[in-house]
Motif scaffolding. Structure first.
Motif, mmCIF file in Angstrom:
data_model
loop_
_atom_site.group_PDB
_atom_site.id
_atom_site.type_symbol
_atom_site.label_atom_id
_atom_site.label_comp_id
_atom_site.label_asym_id
_atom_site.label_seq_id
_atom_site.Cartn_x
_atom_site.Cartn_y
_atom_site.Cartn_z
ATOM 1 N N ASN A 224 -12.122 2.492 9.422
ATOM 2 C CA ASN A 224 -11.256 2.735 8.304
ATOM 3 C C ASN A 224 -9.814 2.072 8.842
ATOM 4 O O ASN A 224 -9.487 2.448 9.997
ATOM 5 C CB ASN A 224 -11.291 3.995 7.821
ATOM 6 C CG ASN A 224 -12.508 4.650 7.371
ATOM 7 O OD1 ASN A 224 -12.759 4.188 6.325
ATOM 8 N ND2 ASN A 224 -13.213 5.611 7.937
ATOM 9 N N PHE B 50 0.813 -1.245 0.072
ATOM 10 C CA PHE B 50 -0.175 0.006 0.118
ATOM 11 C C PHE B 50 1.012 1.114 -0.006
ATOM 12 O O PHE B 50 1.693 1.210 0.595
ATOM 13 C CB PHE B 50 -0.856 0.042 1.197
ATOM 14 C CG PHE B 50 -1.868 -1.203 1.355
ATOM 15 C CD1 PHE B 50 -3.226 -0.946 0.722
ATOM 16 C CD2 PHE B 50 -1.468 -2.537 1.915
ATOM 17 C CE1 PHE B 50 -3.914 -2.230 0.816
ATOM 18 C CE2 PHE B 50 -2.420 -3.406 2.290
ATOM 19 C CZ PHE B 50 -3.451 -3.265 1.654
ATOM 20 N N ARG B 51 0.495 2.395 -0.559
ATOM 21 C CA ARG B 51 1.000 3.623 -0.616
ATOM 22 C C ARG B 51 0.853 4.458 0.495
ATOM 23 O O ARG B 51 -0.449 3.894 1.077
ATOM 24 C CB ARG B 51 0.834 4.322 -1.827
ATOM 25 C CG ARG B 51 1.316 3.836 -3.408
ATOM 26 C CD ARG B 51 1.032 4.584 -4.444
ATOM 27 N NE ARG B 51 -0.100 4.966 -4.443
ATOM 28 C CZ ARG B 51 -1.157 4.438 -5.350
ATOM 29 N NH1 ARG B 51 -0.797 3.303 -5.932
ATOM 30 N NH2 ARG B 51 -2.370 4.578 -5.309
ATOM 31 N N LYS B 52 1.386 5.323 0.933
ATOM 32 C CA LYS B 52 0.924 6.152 2.085
ATOM 33 C C LYS B 52 -0.286 6.852 1.626
ATOM 34 O O LYS B 52 -0.540 7.282 0.663
ATOM 35 C CB LYS B 52 2.224 7.181 2.014
ATOM 36 C CG LYS B 52 1.671 8.382 3.382
ATOM 37 C CD LYS B 52 2.487 9.379 3.339
ATOM 38 C CE LYS B 52 2.348 10.429 4.578
ATOM 39 N NZ LYS B 52 3.249 11.145 4.706
ATOM 40 N N GLY B 53 -1.330 6.478 2.632
ATOM 41 C CA GLY B 53 -2.622 7.403 2.462
ATOM 42 C C GLY B 53 -3.516 6.164 1.893
ATOM 43 O O GLY B 53 -4.840 6.406 1.809
ATOM 44 N N ASP B 54 -3.122 5.189 1.396
ATOM 45 C CA ASP B 54 -4.308 4.165 0.867
ATOM 46 C C ASP B 54 -5.008 3.451 1.819
ATOM 47 O O ASP B 54 -4.439 3.482 3.019
ATOM 48 C CB ASP B 54 -3.365 2.971 0.137
ATOM 49 C CG ASP B 54 -2.812 3.155 -1.371
ATOM 50 O OD1 ASP B 54 -3.212 4.423 -1.751
ATOM 51 O OD2 ASP B 54 -2.098 2.287 -1.796
ATOM 52 N N PHE B 55 -6.155 3.101 1.562
ATOM 53 C CA PHE B 55 -6.947 2.427 2.604
ATOM 54 C C PHE B 55 -6.801 0.837 2.508
ATOM 55 O O PHE B 55 -7.018 0.574 1.419
ATOM 56 C CB PHE B 55 -8.565 2.885 2.279
ATOM 57 C CG PHE B 55 -8.843 4.117 2.889
ATOM 58 C CD1 PHE B 55 -9.446 4.380 4.148
ATOM 59 C CD2 PHE B 55 -8.641 5.432 2.119
ATOM 60 C CE1 PHE B 55 -9.728 5.503 4.801
ATOM 61 C CE2 PHE B 55 -9.032 6.782 2.618
ATOM 62 C CZ PHE B 55 -9.606 6.767 3.912
ATOM 63 N N ILE B 56 -6.661 0.348 3.518
ATOM 64 C CA ILE B 56 -6.322 -1.101 3.791
ATOM 65 C C ILE B 56 -7.538 -1.728 3.920
ATOM 66 O O ILE B 56 -7.933 -2.871 3.293
ATOM 67 C CB ILE B 56 -5.372 -1.487 4.913
ATOM 68 C CG1 ILE B 56 -4.050 -0.707 4.604
ATOM 69 C CG2 ILE B 56 -5.624 -2.929 5.022
ATOM 70 C CD1 ILE B 56 -3.124 -0.988 5.932
ATOM 71 N N ARG C 179 -11.879 0.141 4.185
ATOM 72 C CA ARG C 179 -12.770 1.271 4.389
ATOM 73 C C ARG C 179 -14.081 0.780 5.297
ATOM 74 O O ARG C 179 -14.450 -0.237 5.217
ATOM 75 C CB ARG C 179 -13.362 1.719 3.045
ATOM 76 C CG ARG C 179 -12.348 2.416 2.138
ATOM 77 C CD ARG C 179 -12.848 2.958 0.906
ATOM 78 N NE ARG C 179 -11.698 3.647 0.149
ATOM 79 C CZ ARG C 179 -11.357 4.813 0.346
ATOM 80 N NH1 ARG C 179 -12.010 5.785 0.917
ATOM 81 N NH2 ARG C 179 -10.594 5.173 -0.527
ATOM 82 N N PRO D 166 4.183 3.984 3.409
ATOM 83 C CA PRO D 166 4.046 2.827 2.451
ATOM 84 C C PRO D 166 4.253 1.785 3.317
ATOM 85 O O PRO D 166 5.066 1.510 4.426
ATOM 86 C CB PRO D 166 5.283 3.266 1.586
ATOM 87 C CG PRO D 166 5.763 4.632 1.864
ATOM 88 C CD PRO D 166 5.232 4.889 2.946
ATOM 89 N N GLN E 104 -6.038 2.831 7.294
ATOM 90 C CA GLN E 104 -5.379 3.324 6.377
ATOM 91 C C GLN E 104 -3.794 3.490 6.689
ATOM 92 O O GLN E 104 -3.391 3.515 7.889
ATOM 93 C CB GLN E 104 -5.933 4.950 6.343
ATOM 94 C CG GLN E 104 -5.078 5.585 5.368
ATOM 95 C CD GLN E 104 -6.127 7.104 5.338
ATOM 96 O OE1 GLN E 104 -6.084 7.853 6.304
ATOM 97 N NE2 GLN E 104 -6.002 7.908 4.093
#
Length: 189
Positions: free
Chosen positions: A94, A32-38, A40, A100, A96
């Protein structure tokens, strides 16, 4: 490195080298990139993941719309939303990536297959969930019985990676205090 991660996570006397290899094979790499939701809010969790690198946080919005952090996940920990995964309910939280993140995902079906075929894995799962229950009870009691400064000091000890990457407002809501109170505590230290 991956093997050591799995050895540390799935540490149980009934999990030998062969069982550990089966467990490892059931996991898939994920990033996952920084800010991606793992995960929701309102999605149903389809598995859990072992976090190899990075930091993530779980959060909800309270009845007034405030962002409240409910948990932090650091390297070598399992990211799981238990209610959603095991009850097949939409997640209330959520999750998040704050940085990374890389890890190893296991889907629910593979988890179930291992759980019912490997005694060590099922015993490990019971112990893991028992520990999560104890941690939740401990945290709820500490939110009531410990002063904010002690909660912060304990957080530093338990989640040092989160201190580096989380915003102060996220840490403050996790500790149940205001940003101002957290700033004052940090200055005193």
């Amino acid at each position: 490195m991956m093997h050591n991660l799995f050895q540390n996570i799935y540490k149980h006397p009934l999990i030998g080298a062969q069982e550990l290899q089966q467990i490892q094979k059931a996991h898939q790499p994920i990033a996952f990139r920084k800010g991606d939701f793992i995960l929701r809010k309102d999605e149903i969790a389809r598995g859990y993941l072992i976090l190899q690198t990075g930091v993530a946080r779980a959060f909800v919005y309270d009845y007034e719309g405030n962002d409240i952090t409910t948990d932090f996940f650091c390297e070598g920990e399992i990211i799981v939303q238990e209610l959603s995964l095991f009850k097949h309910l939409p997640s209330a939280e959520n999750i998040q990536a704050l940085t990374p993140c890389e890890g190893w995902h296991i889907n629910y079906d593979n988890f179930q297959e291992l759980y019912h075929s490997l005694k060590g894995y099922s015993e490990w799962g019971r112990l893991f969930m028992t520990e999560k229950l104890f941690q939740a009870k401990k945290r709820s009691l500490e939110m009531i019985t410990l002063p904010a400064k002690e909660r912060y000091m304990q957080f530093i000890k338990e989640k040092p990676s989160a201190i580096k990457y989380a915003l102060l407002k996220h840490i403050a809501t996790y500790l149940g205090i205001t940003d101002t109170s957290l700033s004052r505590i940090r200055k005193e230290m």
